[in-house]
Design an enzyme around this catalytic site. Structure first.
Site, PDB file in Angstrom:
ATOM      1  NE  ARG A 189      -4.232  -1.474  -0.047  1.00 27.65           N
ATOM      2  CZ  ARG A 189      -4.292  -2.547  -0.832  1.00 27.65           C
ATOM      3  NH1 ARG A 189      -3.276  -2.862  -1.610  1.00 27.65           N
ATOM      4  NH2 ARG A 189      -5.381  -3.301  -0.870  1.00 27.65           N
TER       5      ARG A 189
ATOM      6  CD  GLU B  34      -2.775   2.999  -5.367  1.00 28.84           C
ATOM      7  OE1 GLU B  34      -1.580   2.713  -5.173  1.00 28.84           O
ATOM      8  OE2 GLU B  34      -3.666   2.152  -5.517  1.00 28.84           O
TER       9      GLU B  34
ATOM     10  CG  HIS C 174      -2.891  -1.297  -6.902  1.00 26.18           C
ATOM     11  ND1 HIS C 174      -3.150  -0.550  -5.784  1.00 26.18           N
ATOM     12  CD2 HIS C 174      -3.003  -2.589  -6.504  1.00 26.18           C
ATOM     13  CE1 HIS C 174      -3.422  -1.343  -4.772  1.00 26.18           C
ATOM     14  NE2 HIS C 174      -3.332  -2.594  -5.182  1.00 26.18           N
TER      15      HIS C 174
HETATM   16  P1  NAI Z   1      -1.516 -11.497   4.922  1.00 21.12           P
HETATM   17  O1  NAI Z   1      -2.552 -11.027   5.872  1.00 21.12           O
HETATM   18  O2  NAI Z   1      -1.474 -12.937   4.544  1.00 21.12           O
HETATM   19  O3  NAI Z   1      -0.061 -11.104   5.485  1.00 21.12           O
HETATM   20  C1  NAI Z   1       0.253  -9.856   5.976  1.00 21.12           C
HETATM   21  C2  NAI Z   1       1.322 -10.032   7.049  1.00 21.12           C
HETATM   22  O4  NAI Z   1       1.771  -8.742   7.452  1.00 21.12           O
HETATM   23  C3  NAI Z   1       0.804 -10.740   8.304  1.00 21.12           C
HETATM   24  O5  NAI Z   1       1.642 -11.848   8.597  1.00 21.12           O
HETATM   25  C4  NAI Z   1       0.884  -9.672   9.382  1.00 21.12           C
HETATM   26  O6  NAI Z   1       1.204 -10.193  10.665  1.00 21.12           O
HETATM   27  C5  NAI Z   1       2.001  -8.815   8.848  1.00 21.12           C
HETATM   28  N1  NAI Z   1       2.052  -7.461   9.399  1.00 21.12           N
HETATM   29  C6  NAI Z   1       1.039  -6.661   9.830  1.00 21.12           C
HETATM   30  N2  NAI Z   1       1.522  -5.461  10.241  1.00 21.12           N
HETATM   31  C7  NAI Z   1       2.865  -5.535  10.081  1.00 21.12           C
HETATM   32  C8  NAI Z   1       3.929  -4.617  10.326  1.00 21.12           C
HETATM   33  N3  NAI Z   1       3.702  -3.407  10.816  1.00 21.12           N
HETATM   34  N4  NAI Z   1       5.201  -5.004  10.049  1.00 21.12           N
HETATM   35  C9  NAI Z   1       5.446  -6.244   9.541  1.00 21.12           C
HETATM   36  N5  NAI Z   1       4.496  -7.140   9.288  1.00 21.12           N
HETATM   37  C10 NAI Z   1       3.213  -6.790   9.543  1.00 21.12           C
HETATM   38  O7  NAI Z   1      -1.664 -10.574   3.624  1.00 21.12           O
HETATM   39  P2  NAI Z   1      -1.144 -10.865   2.161  1.00 21.12           P
HETATM   40  O8  NAI Z   1      -2.201 -11.594   1.407  1.00 21.12           O
HETATM   41  O9  NAI Z   1       0.208 -11.435   2.195  1.00 21.12           O
HETATM   42  O10 NAI Z   1      -1.096  -9.381   1.560  1.00 21.12           O
HETATM   43  C11 NAI Z   1      -0.178  -8.417   2.027  1.00 21.12           C
HETATM   44  C12 NAI Z   1      -0.559  -7.062   1.457  1.00 21.12           C
HETATM   45  O11 NAI Z   1      -0.365  -7.058   0.046  1.00 21.12           O
HETATM   46  C13 NAI Z   1      -2.050  -6.692   1.601  1.00 21.12           C
HETATM   47  O12 NAI Z   1      -2.317  -6.148   2.866  1.00 21.12           O
HETATM   48  C14 NAI Z   1      -2.234  -5.670   0.511  1.00 21.12           C
HETATM   49  O13 NAI Z   1      -1.953  -4.388   1.030  1.00 21.12           O
HETATM   50  C15 NAI Z   1      -1.156  -6.029  -0.504  1.00 21.12           C
HETATM   51  N6  NAI Z   1      -1.711  -6.502  -1.769  1.00 21.12           N
HETATM   52  C16 NAI Z   1      -1.356  -5.836  -2.914  1.00 21.12           C
HETATM   53  C17 NAI Z   1      -1.824  -6.243  -4.134  1.00 21.12           C
HETATM   54  C18 NAI Z   1      -1.399  -5.551  -5.399  1.00 21.12           C
HETATM   55  O14 NAI Z   1      -1.998  -5.810  -6.470  1.00 21.12           O
HETATM   56  N7  NAI Z   1      -0.403  -4.694  -5.379  1.00 21.12           N
HETATM   57  C19 NAI Z   1      -2.771  -7.378  -4.243  1.00 21.12           C
HETATM   58  C20 NAI Z   1      -3.033  -8.048  -2.985  1.00 21.12           C
HETATM   59  C21 NAI Z   1      -2.533  -7.601  -1.793  1.00 21.12           C
END
Ligand code: NAI
Length: 326
Positions: A230, A259, A291
């Protein structure tokens, strides 16, 4: 039959949702983003389907509730654009928690390879019959250290990809994942040790500008920063200063803090009034994609299938396993 107002529609959304369409749902596709100005398009609808740059704030929720809209179905994983507190007990909010971690993780590695081996520059050179190799030198990824911030679904897959390249993998996450193939470190150590830092955590109230002037100053000189999560995780002003001083070696950005009014749209015939973005795009060691990390056929199908299921489950049983407004 329930009517769903589908906001911010693109041709690829329509194609994938039409593949999974259900007889119980009448989907009205709108190109507009959902926000305070457009929410009235959802009048007389039972639900809305929204995406990452729709702004579902308290005023929008008030309006949706007054129209009798019962559900906001996000066709994405992140939900930082929804006021969940305002929605609770009034409008149910569901999301697609996982569709293809591979899509985002593979895009992340694509950005690293492109930046490191200067493929964006080589592509333009050879099209102009310039076969010089000057300034195209990269480095081996083998034995370099990649620091992964957020080792959930995407971070874990990205770590596996990095393992295939023979990289040293370190991670920082307040909740450790037993399937993460790297070593956990404190954030401080990760910043100090990494040649490449990649963000895979959600945007929350606490981690806005996780990458800022101070954290950049702790990094190895010339470290790469990759953000596919993000935009607001990175203070763009601090990033630009770091790129200008050489403290940051390169940046791969699939997301950008401002964005919302730009990404997913075509402004190729216009002047962009965002000097910060223009400055980033002008740098030879920065790649910006709009994105698109999620954009694979597999991810689009999974998004459509889960969203339709979320809506059908909610209208049939009053609940969905992917509700986040509880
Ligand atoms: P997820 O929920 O499986 O993993 C996120 C991890 O981040 C969790 O293990 C959580 O404990 C950790 N976390 C939370 N706050 C944190 C911090 N301050 N420092 C370090 N770790 C922290 O989510 P997933 O599926 O891996 O997605 C991650 C991110 O990717 C989403 O939140 C979204 O923002 C982004 N995303 C981007 C996309 C794109 O097209 N660019 C598409 C899908 C997701």
């Amino acid at each position: 039959m329930k009517t769903i107002a589908f906001f911010d529609t693109k041709s690829y959304d329509r194609e994938s949702f039409e593949k999974f369409k259900s007889d119980d749902l009448n989907i009205r596709f709108f190109e507009n983003k959902l926000n305070e100005d457009t929410v009235s398009m959802a009048a007389c609808c039972d639900g809305v389907c929204a995406f990452v740059n729709d702004n579902i704030n308290r005023n929008v929720i008030d309006k949706l509730e007054s129209f009798g809209v019962k559900i906001v179905a996000l066709r994405c994983a992140g939900y930082n654009n929804v006021d969940l507190k305002a929605a609770r007990g009034r409008v149910t909010v569901v999301r697609v928690p996982a569709y293809s971690p591979y899509a985002v993780a593979e895009h992340t590695m694509a950005m690293i390879l492109l930046l490191n081996r200067k493929l964006h520059r080589a592509y333009i050179r050879t099209r102009d019959h310039n076969f010089s190799l000057d300034a195209l030198t990269g480095f081996d990824l083998k034995n370099k250290t990649v620091g992964i911030i957020g080792t959930g679904k995407i971070g874990q897959v990205f770590a596996d990809i990095c393992k295939g390249f023979g990289m040293n993998i370190i991670g920082y996450d307040p909740y450790e994942n037993k399937d993460f193939c790297g070593e956990y470190e404190t954030l401080e150590n990760l910043l100090k040790q990494s040649d490449i830092i990649s963000l895979h955590c959600p945007l929350t109230h606490d981690n806005k500008y996780l990458i800022n002037e101070e954290s950049i100053s702790k990094m190895k000189k010339g470290a790469y920063i990759i953000n596919t999560s993000r935009g607001k995780l990175v203070d763009t002003g601090a990033l630009i200063a770091g790129l200008k001083s050489g403290q940051v070696g390169a940046a791969g950005l699939d997301v950008y803090e401002e964005e919302t009014d730009l990404f997913f749209e075509d402004f190729s015939d216009e002047i962009i009034h965002d000097d910060t973005l223009s400055s980033l795009i002008s740098m030879p060691n920065v790649i910006v994609t709009s994105h698109q990390a999620f954009l694979t056929r597999e991810a689009l199908s999974a998004i459509a299938e889960t969203t339709i299921k979320n809506l059908n489950d909610f209208f049939e049983n009053g609940k969905s396993e992917n509700e986040i407004s509880i």
